[in-house]
Design a protein around this motif. Structure first.
Motif, PDB file in Angstrom:
ATOM      1  N   TRP A  31       0.819  -1.219   0.000  1.00  0.00           N
ATOM      2  CA  TRP A  31       0.000   0.000   0.000  1.00  0.00           C
ATOM      3  C   TRP A  31       0.850   1.266   0.000  1.00  0.00           C
ATOM      4  O   TRP A  31       0.437   2.295  -0.503  1.00  0.00           O
ATOM      5  CB  TRP A  31      -0.969  -0.007   1.177  1.00  0.00           C
ATOM      6  CG  TRP A  31      -2.033  -1.044   1.011  1.00  0.00           C
ATOM      7  CD1 TRP A  31      -2.157  -2.205   1.698  1.00  0.00           C
ATOM      8  CD2 TRP A  31      -3.099  -1.034   0.062  1.00  0.00           C
ATOM      9  NE1 TRP A  31      -3.231  -2.918   1.228  1.00  0.00           N
ATOM     10  CE2 TRP A  31      -3.826  -2.219   0.233  1.00  0.00           C
ATOM     11  CE3 TRP A  31      -3.504  -0.135  -0.919  1.00  0.00           C
ATOM     12  CZ2 TRP A  31      -4.940  -2.530  -0.549  1.00  0.00           C
ATOM     13  CZ3 TRP A  31      -4.611  -0.446  -1.689  1.00  0.00           C
ATOM     14  CH2 TRP A  31      -5.319  -1.631  -1.501  1.00  0.00           C
ATOM     15  N   GLY A  32       2.065   1.189   0.531  1.00  0.00           N
ATOM     16  CA  GLY A  32       2.948   2.345   0.545  1.00  0.00           C
ATOM     17  C   GLY A  32       3.451   2.740  -0.834  1.00  0.00           C
ATOM     18  O   GLY A  32       3.983   3.834  -1.004  1.00  0.00           O
ATOM     19  N   GLY A  33       3.261   1.888  -1.808  1.00  0.00           N
ATOM     20  CA  GLY A  33       3.729   2.163  -3.161  1.00  0.00           C
ATOM     21  C   GLY A  33       2.758   2.940  -4.020  1.00  0.00           C
ATOM     22  O   GLY A  33       3.121   3.379  -5.113  1.00  0.00           O
ATOM     23  N   ILE A  34       1.533   3.129  -3.544  1.00  0.00           N
ATOM     24  CA  ILE A  34       0.567   3.854  -4.372  1.00  0.00           C
ATOM     25  C   ILE A  34       0.744   5.358  -4.195  1.00  0.00           C
ATOM     26  O   ILE A  34       1.250   5.836  -3.193  1.00  0.00           O
ATOM     27  CB  ILE A  34      -0.897   3.439  -4.078  1.00  0.00           C
ATOM     28  CG1 ILE A  34      -1.336   3.858  -2.675  1.00  0.00           C
ATOM     29  CG2 ILE A  34      -1.085   1.951  -4.321  1.00  0.00           C
ATOM     30  CD1 ILE A  34      -2.812   3.645  -2.405  1.00  0.00           C
ATOM     31  N   ARG A  35       0.308   6.091  -5.204  1.00  0.00           N
ATOM     32  CA  ARG A  35       0.397   7.552  -5.158  1.00  0.00           C
ATOM     33  C   ARG A  35      -0.681   8.101  -4.226  1.00  0.00           C
ATOM     34  O   ARG A  35      -1.721   7.470  -4.013  1.00  0.00           O
ATOM     35  CB  ARG A  35       0.172   8.137  -6.552  1.00  0.00           C
ATOM     36  CG  ARG A  35       1.178   7.678  -7.585  1.00  0.00           C
ATOM     37  CD  ARG A  35       0.862   8.213  -8.965  1.00  0.00           C
ATOM     38  NE  ARG A  35      -0.528   7.916  -9.312  1.00  0.00           N
ATOM     39  CZ  ARG A  35      -1.220   8.525 -10.268  1.00  0.00           C
ATOM     40  NH1 ARG A  35      -0.675   9.444 -10.996  1.00  0.00           N
ATOM     41  NH2 ARG A  35      -2.464   8.191 -10.509  1.00  0.00           N
TER      42      ARG A  35
END
Length: 62
Positions: A31-35
């Motif tokens: 989830w930390g990879g989404i904008r």
């Protein structure tokens, strides 16, 4: 400070990620990879779904 409890279920988050087109990013990076924009769109869509659900419930009660 304690950890905040999530309001959206994991299943709903994944469903929204698929619908909004960033599921692959979540799978690869978490989830930390989404904008931030994607996260905002996910929240916006969840609110729309909740509102539609409330409208449907209100029509059933009438």
């Amino acid at each position: 400070m304690g950890r905040r409890r999530g309001i959206m279920s994991e299943a709903l988050k994944y469903e929204l990620a698929k619908e909004l087109g960033f599921y692959d990013t979540v799978q690869q990076e978490g989830w930390g990879g989404i904008r931030a924009q994607d996260a905002g769109n996910m929240v916006k869509r969840a609110i729309e779904i909740a509102q539609q659900s409330l409208v449907q419930q209100n029509h059933k009660q009438e």
